[in-house]
Design an enzyme around this catalytic site. Structure first.
Site, PDB file in Angstrom:
ATOM      1  N   SER A  85     -16.961   6.579  -0.094  1.00 34.10           N
ATOM      2  CA  SER A  85     -16.024   5.911  -1.021  1.00 34.10           C
ATOM      3  C   SER A  85     -15.923   6.138  -2.346  1.00 34.10           C
ATOM      4  O   SER A  85     -17.154   6.863  -3.168  1.00 34.10           O
ATOM      5  CB  SER A  85     -14.946   5.954  -0.691  1.00 34.10           C
ATOM      6  OG  SER A  85     -13.156   6.712  -0.986  1.00 34.10           O
ATOM      7  N   ASN A 402      -2.671   5.292  -4.851  1.00 41.38           N
ATOM      8  CA  ASN A 402      -4.063   5.550  -5.567  1.00 41.38           C
ATOM      9  C   ASN A 402      -4.540   7.567  -5.229  1.00 41.38           C
ATOM     10  O   ASN A 402      -5.563   7.216  -5.386  1.00 41.38           O
ATOM     11  CB  ASN A 402      -5.049   4.856  -4.794  1.00 41.38           C
ATOM     12  CG  ASN A 402      -5.337   5.191  -3.000  1.00 41.38           C
ATOM     13  OD1 ASN A 402      -5.565   6.142  -2.722  1.00 41.38           O
ATOM     14  ND2 ASN A 402      -5.760   4.051  -2.272  1.00 41.38           N
ATOM     15  N   GLY A 528      -8.989  -4.054   3.388  1.00 40.21           N
ATOM     16  CA  GLY A 528      -9.795  -4.113   4.717  1.00 40.21           C
ATOM     17  C   GLY A 528     -10.889  -3.670   4.297  1.00 40.21           C
ATOM     18  O   GLY A 528     -11.754  -2.692   4.825  1.00 40.21           O
TER      19      GLY A 528
HETATM   20  C1  LIG Z   1      -4.604  -0.508  -2.693  1.00 41.04           C
HETATM   21  C2  LIG Z   1      -5.539   0.500  -2.446  1.00 41.04           C
HETATM   22  O1  LIG Z   1      -5.969   1.436  -2.788  1.00 41.04           O
HETATM   23  N1  LIG Z   1      -6.203   0.088  -1.005  1.00 41.04           N
HETATM   24  C3  LIG Z   1      -6.913   0.948  -0.750  1.00 41.04           C
HETATM   25  C4  LIG Z   1      -8.712   0.649   0.577  1.00 41.04           C
HETATM   26  O2  LIG Z   1      -8.050  -0.497   1.089  1.00 41.04           O
HETATM   27  P1  LIG Z   1      -8.502  -1.618   0.674  1.00 41.04           P
HETATM   28  O3  LIG Z   1      -7.793  -2.285   2.450  1.00 41.04           O
HETATM   29  O4  LIG Z   1      -6.598  -1.897  -0.090  1.00 41.04           O
HETATM   30  O5  LIG Z   1      -9.311  -1.955   0.541  1.00 41.04           O
HETATM   31  O6  LIG Z   1      -9.710   1.451   0.095  1.00 41.04           O
HETATM   32  C5  LIG Z   1      -8.645   2.120   1.372  1.00 41.04           C
HETATM   33  C6  LIG Z   1      -9.321   3.798   1.941  1.00 41.04           C
HETATM   34  O7  LIG Z   1      -9.927   4.082   0.710  1.00 41.04           O
HETATM   35  C7  LIG Z   1      -7.433   3.139   0.775  1.00 41.04           C
HETATM   36  O8  LIG Z   1      -6.446   3.646   1.919  1.00 41.04           O
HETATM   37  C8  LIG Z   1      -6.561   2.300   0.554  1.00 41.04           C
HETATM   38  O9  LIG Z   1      -5.208   3.254  -0.163  1.00 41.04           O
HETATM   39 MG   LIG Z   2     -12.457   8.041   0.243  1.00 43.40          MG
END
Ligand SMILES: CC(=O)N[C@H]1[C@@H](OP(=O)(O)O)O[C@H](CO)[C@@H](O)[C@@H]1O
Ligand SMILES: [Mg+2]
EC number: 5.4.2.3
Length: 562
Positions: A85, A402, A528
């Site tokens: 991603s 986002n 995550g």
């Molecule tokens: C705060 C933030 O934007 N977190 C993102 C990010 O996850 P985290 O678990 O926060 O690393 O990546 C994910 C996958 O793309 C998305 O679903 C999520 O919204």
């Molecule tokens: Mg993506």
């Protein structure tokens, strides 16, 4: 346009006992895919995601698991997407897609993690046998599973695809390699295959046709404009660029004047660098290579084109972000209006809801609840959580701040839309628009291209400029910070990730800090997808927001002795 490559493995080989055959195949294929001893892996928010150079053994085991999943689901097709991603070019990742195009069922994430962390061939064999037995999968039935696979534009994608296919071969799984796709295209294809084409034609062309047909139908019937829609897209140098280019050039050139920047997808080192939805959202500024004209609309995709954010500069050249929250409010307001202008049978029964995470700006939540009077549900981060909640509404709008999100239409609403009799032209118009938007928006997962088309058509119908859209509410100043800690897993949360239960005492300190700031809100959770802890803060003014963010970051550090 990339061609697909169907690899049928051992489908016609006599299987004496598949269990033996799995053992033999595993033995033949395992050695180059042994796990490096010192590493451990977790199937997180969006699958496995880390440095590409460490992922070979992981993807091999994901190939095995996808085979099991397909066999468990009576041969339904499972998707495997190789992508990281918005992460930097040296990273990569892998995630599984369930038969209706949704994310892998949560209970299987633990199986994926377990398999990925086994260090020897014997352990892998024993775990697969154990899993098969527990899940009632007959490894001896001679029936092969079905998988489709694709990848984003990363340099490491091809080798990781091959390693995944080795994992699939251990079980004689049939696999079709679609090569370079956006993540949502693969979700679309999985659903098309498992609905025998009811969701759409099983091909990339089918995807373009479904989206462009819906867009054209709405544009021709409901948009009153003599000029084409204008949009500039920052493609993050990712795979969304060439796909959007094909769609706009070959299918929609009559309606949309588009410009693509950061479209160097053949240069893997440029991916997400100084560009893309995550860069724009996190830094709250323009990506490289955009020289903005006031009041013109711009959009940024992320590296695998499942997220989109919009922005413009106002007449004073001030940058204004139109993020996932703004998309959710635009769409929820639009649907609310359409539903209210539909026949009573529909308007009285149709439940509209918005699903957000704790990262949604407080102003957006207030706007949706108080002004639009649409209910809001808050879930943990990660689209799988939002998706499941959204499915409980007739029209469930879900977006992460986002820009990752979509809209789900319930089966009962879709059938009502097909049968209900309009009694006025306005009712006819509302019904038709709802039907077409349900085809335009990719209901399997957030999709930058499909979301972009939906936003463009809604703005055109409403005859709104970017600042009309932006006016609906003003974001509270906010800051998303990262703190690197020795072990992020000690940060445990409850209440849709809004409160910490560990490290002990930290939540009370955060509450104390928050209470000192006007309109203050802050929460902390482990990412995550990255080895970091995220700190979100918002407050009534920019300076208070910055101070609150700093204060909470310091609290996080001292809670782990930094
Ligand atoms: C705060 C933030 O934007 N977190 C993102 C990010 O996850 P985290 O678990 O926060 O690393 O990546 C994910 C996958 O793309 C998305 O679903 C999520 O919204
Ligand atoms: Mg993506």
């Amino acid at each position: 346009m990339p061609h697909t490559n169907t690899i049928e493995i051992s489908s016609d080989q006599p299987t004496t006992t598949t269990a033996m055959s799995f053992r033999d195949q595993l033995h033949a294929l395992y050695a180059p895919h042994q796990k490096p001893g010192h590493l451990s892996f977790t199937y997180g928010t969006a699958g496995f995601r880390t440095l590409a150079s460490t992922l070979d053994s992981v993807v091999f085991t994901v190939g095995i698991l996808a085979s099991l999943r397909s066999k468990y689901l009576n041969g339904q097709t499972i998707g495997i997407m190789i992508t990281a991603s918005h992460n930097p070019p040296q990273d990569n990742g892998i995630k599984l897609i369930d038969p209706q195009g949704e994310m892998l069922e949560a209970s299987w994430e633990a199986y994926a993690t377990k398999l990925a962390n086994l260090g020897t061939e014997e352990e892998v064999f024993a775990e697969v046998e154990r899993l098969a037995q527990n899940l009632g999968i007959d490894l001896n039935d001679g029936v092969s599973g079905n998988v489709i696979i694709a990848r984003d534009s990363r340099e490491s994608g091809l080798a990781l695809t091959k390693a995944t296919i080795d994992g699939l071969k251990t079980m004689g799984t049939k696999v079709t390699d679609y090569q370079l796709l956006t993540t949502p295209e693969l979700h679309y294809l999985v659903k098309c295959i498992n609905t025998q084409g009811a969701y759409g034609e099983v091909s990339e062309v089918g995807y373009y046709k479904k989206l462009s047909t819906a867009f054209r139908n709405i544009y021709e019937n409901f948009v009153q404009s003599d000029s084409k829609i204008q949009i500039t897209i920052d493609a993050a140098n990712g795979i969304g660029g060439p796909k959007a280019e094909t769609l706009f050039t070959e299918y929609l050139s009559q309606y949309v004047d588009f410009q693509l920047v950061n479209n160097q997808y053949q240069d893997p080192q440029a991916l997400n660098v100084g560009s893309g939805a995550d860069f724009v959202k996190t830094n709250q500024k323009l990506p490289n290579n955009i020289t903005p004209e006031p009041l013109k609309l711009y959009a940024s995709f992320d590296g695998d084109a499942d997220r989109v954010v919009f922005y413009y500069v106002d007449s004073n050249s001030v940058f204004k972000l139109l993020d996932g929250d703004k998309i959710a409010t635009l769409l929820a307001g639009f649907f609310k209006d359409l539903v209210s202008k539909s026949p009573a049978k529909l308007s009285e029964s149709c439940q509209i809801g918005v699903v957000q995470t704790a990262y949604a700006n407080g102003s957006s939540t207030n706007h949706i609840t108080d002004v639009l009077q649409v209910p809001v549900v808050c879930t943990p981060t990660g689209v799988k959580h939002l998706h499941h909640e959204a499915a409980k509404f007739d029209i469930g709008v879900y977006f992460e701040a986002n820009g990752h999100g979509t809209v789900l239409f319930s089966e009962s609403l879709l059938s009502l839309l097909q049968t209900i009799e309009p009694s006025t032209p306005q009712e006819q118009r509302s019904i038709q628009t709802l039907i077409e938007i349900s085809n335009l928006i990719n209901q399997t997962v957030g999709d930058a291209i499909s979301d972009l088309l939906t936003v463009l058509i809604v703005l055109s119908i409403k005859q709104w400029t970017p600042d009309n859209w932006d006016e609906s509410y003003t974001d509270l100043p906010n800051r998303l910070a990262k703190v690197i800690v020795p072990d992020r897993h000690v940060f445990k949360t409850i209440n849709a990730e809004r409160q910490l239960t560990s490290p002990k005492g930290l939540q009370l300190q955060i509450d104390d800090a928050v209470s000192k700031y006007n309109g203050g809100r802050s929460f902390v959770r482990a990412s995550g997808t990255e080895d970091a802890v995220r700190v979100y803060a918002e407050a009534a003014s920019k300076s208070e927001c910055e101070e609150l963010s700093k204060e909470v970051c310091e609290l996080v550090k001292s809670s782990v002795g930094l």
